[in-house]
Design a protein around this motif. Structure first.
Motif, PDB file in Angstrom:
ATOM      1  N   ASP A   1      25.925  97.085   8.641  1.00 15.11           N
ATOM      2  CA  ASP A   1      26.054  96.830   7.214  1.00 15.11           C
ATOM      3  C   ASP A   1      24.857  97.432   6.476  1.00 15.11           C
ATOM      4  O   ASP A   1      23.938  97.975   7.077  1.00 15.11           O
ATOM      5  N   ARG A   2      24.878  97.319   5.159  1.00 13.36           N
ATOM      6  CA  ARG A   2      23.823  97.937   4.347  1.00 13.36           C
ATOM      7  C   ARG A   2      22.448  97.377   4.699  1.00 13.36           C
ATOM      8  O   ARG A   2      21.461  98.113   4.781  1.00 13.36           O
ATOM      9  N   GLN A   3      22.382  96.065   4.928  1.00 14.23           N
ATOM     10  CA  GLN A   3      21.108  95.440   5.240  1.00 14.23           C
ATOM     11  C   GLN A   3      20.535  95.963   6.548  1.00 14.23           C
ATOM     12  O   GLN A   3      19.327  96.226   6.651  1.00 14.23           O
ATOM     13  N   LYS A   4      21.384  96.144   7.572  1.00 18.01           N
ATOM     14  CA  LYS A   4      20.915  96.652   8.866  1.00 18.01           C
ATOM     15  C   LYS A   4      20.431  98.101   8.717  1.00 18.01           C
ATOM     16  O   LYS A   4      19.395  98.464   9.306  1.00 18.01           O
ATOM     17  N   CYS A   5      21.150  98.905   7.960  1.00 23.52           N
ATOM     18  CA  CYS A   5      20.740 100.302   7.770  1.00 23.52           C
ATOM     19  C   CYS A   5      19.397 100.398   7.067  1.00 23.52           C
ATOM     20  O   CYS A   5      18.524 101.179   7.461  1.00 23.52           O
ATOM     21  N   VAL A   6      19.228  99.601   6.014  1.00 25.76           N
ATOM     22  CA  VAL A   6      17.955  99.603   5.277  1.00 25.76           C
ATOM     23  C   VAL A   6      16.822  99.153   6.184  1.00 25.76           C
ATOM     24  O   VAL A   6      15.719  99.722   6.165  1.00 25.76           O
ATOM     25  N   LEU A   7      17.083  98.143   7.016  1.00 27.74           N
ATOM     26  CA  LEU A   7      16.061  97.639   7.932  1.00 27.74           C
ATOM     27  C   LEU A   7      15.645  98.707   8.938  1.00 27.74           C
ATOM     28  O   LEU A   7      14.450  98.896   9.214  1.00 27.74           O
ATOM     29  N   LEU A   8      16.621  99.445   9.492  1.00 27.15           N
ATOM     30  CA  LEU A   8      16.313 100.497  10.460  1.00 27.15           C
ATOM     31  C   LEU A   8      15.513 101.626   9.818  1.00 27.15           C
ATOM     32  O   LEU A   8      14.575 102.158  10.415  1.00 27.15           O
ATOM     33  N   VAL A   9      15.875 101.997   8.597  1.00 20.81           N
ATOM     34  CA  VAL A   9      15.156 103.067   7.899  1.00 20.81           C
ATOM     35  C   VAL A   9      13.736 102.631   7.551  1.00 20.81           C
ATOM     36  O   VAL A   9      12.771 103.391   7.744  1.00 20.81           O
ATOM     37  N   GLU A  10      13.598 101.404   7.043  1.00 24.97           N
ATOM     38  CA  GLU A  10      12.264 100.910   6.717  1.00 24.97           C
ATOM     39  C   GLU A  10      11.386 100.823   7.968  1.00 24.97           C
ATOM     40  O   GLU A  10      10.197 101.168   7.927  1.00 24.97           O
ATOM     41  N   ALA A  11      11.966 100.370   9.072  1.00 24.30           N
ATOM     42  CA  ALA A  11      11.217 100.301  10.323  1.00 24.30           C
ATOM     43  C   ALA A  11      10.780 101.683  10.778  1.00 24.30           C
ATOM     44  O   ALA A  11       9.672 101.853  11.319  1.00 24.30           O
ATOM     45  N   SER A  12      11.619 102.699  10.565  1.00 26.08           N
ATOM     46  CA  SER A  12      11.271 104.070  10.950  1.00 26.08           C
ATOM     47  C   SER A  12      10.080 104.583  10.144  1.00 26.08           C
ATOM     48  O   SER A  12       9.148 105.190  10.700  1.00 26.08           O
ATOM     49  N   TRP A  13      10.085 104.321   8.833  1.00 26.85           N
ATOM     50  CA  TRP A  13       8.971 104.778   7.999  1.00 26.85           C
ATOM     51  C   TRP A  13       7.686 104.022   8.326  1.00 26.85           C
ATOM     52  O   TRP A  13       6.590 104.617   8.356  1.00 26.85           O
ATOM     53  N   VAL A  14       7.793 102.713   8.579  1.00 20.22           N
ATOM     54  CA  VAL A  14       6.604 101.935   8.932  1.00 20.22           C
ATOM     55  C   VAL A  14       6.049 102.395  10.281  1.00 20.22           C
ATOM     56  O   VAL A  14       4.827 102.552  10.446  1.00 20.22           O
TER      57      VAL A  14
END
Length: 284
Positions: free
Chosen positions: A110-123
């Motif tokens: 879902d959108r929340q999981k995608c945003v979490l994965l992207v944010e984790a990648s940048w961090v």
């Protein structure tokens, strides 16, 4: 005296200047294209940290860079490069869920999981880069000051330090080379599982899945293989090192847009619809 201006703002039509063309592009709103947006940004950021200075240096005889500029170049190159690796790993997870759990795909990704994965990648990319930079900043540099490379990377800088850098070099291998190697192994294992699951699919569905996965595999090879050579087993020939680094900086941003458009049926179909709508609107 000029006429009174009553306007306080303007409305932009956007890239797609009609509702029909905006609707034709909605097929590219899947999670994979959300990841591709961020991968494209990292693709632009990585060479932007190195190539402007490299191009400028070709026009001048004396090629210098300040200490702060060198550290900034090191940070941003590893920041965008590391983030790109983590984004590719997140995209592999997206492909894994789409193929191995297709009935639950929309629920899991879902959108929340995608945003979490992207944010984790940048961090994760930031943490990787800040460690590399902090390790380098604290080293004493007494001279010489000539870096045998076209940008400030950590291995050439370690050679200029006035202290023993053996331990720092091991940390660099663990931080840069092992990240690439571990990510590469994770991706290989995930695609082995995907291939096993594809055996029960129809030939047409298998072809579409392999086309999408094939684009990702090509990008993985372009992005992950050069860092493994650069940081785990660096070449004894400096010219070879420079060629590998140049390939790693230039080729992925150059080829990724072509790989993900020419090998992806959804992108090609969306482009066809956009051209058809544009031609149709022009005939009205």
């Amino acid at each position: 005296m000029g006429a009174k201006n009553n306007l306080t703002e303007f409305v932009l039509s956007g890239l797609f200047w009609s509702r029909e063309m905006q609707n034709a592009s909605k097929t590219l709103s899947a999670p994979m294209y959300f990841f591709l947006n961020h991968l494209s940004f990292a693709d632009v950021g990585y060479p932007s940290a190195t190539t402007p200075k490299m191009i400028t240096d070709t026009l001048v005889e004396k090629k210098t860079i300040s200490f702060n500029g060198c550290m900034a170049q090191l940070f941003f190159a590893h920041f965008f490069g590391g983030t790109e690796i983590f984004l590719l790993t997140a995209m592999a997870y997206d492909h894994y869920v789409a193929i191995c759990s297709p009935l639950h795909y929309t629920t899991i990704m879902d959108r929340q999981k995608c945003v979490l994965l992207v944010e984790a990648s940048w961090v994760a990319g930031f943490l990787h880069s800040i460690l590399q930079t902090l390790l380098t900043v604290q080293l004493p540099f007494c001279g010489p000051n000539e870096i045998d490379n076209f940008f400030c990377d950590i291995h050439p800088l370690l050679k200029l330090a006035c202290v023993d850098t053996y331990v720092v070099g091991l940390i660099v291998v663990a931080n840069s080379g092992m990240i690439s190697l571990v990510s590469f192994l994770i991706l290989i294992i995930s695609y082995m599982v995907i291939l096993l699951n594809l055996r029960s699919w129809s030939s047409e569905s298998r072809r579409k899945a392999l086309s999408t996965c094939g684009s990702h595999i090509i990008t993985v090879l372009l992005v992950l293989v050069p860092p493994m050579f650069m940081y785990i087993c660096p070449s004894t020939t400096l010219a070879a090192d420079k060629l590998v680094i140049l390939f790693n900086i230039v080729m992925p941003p150059l080829l990724n847009p072509l790989i993900y458009t020419l090998r992806n049926s959804e992108v090609k179909n969306a482009m066809k619809r956009l051209f058809w709508v544009r031609r149709h609107l022009g005939e009205k």
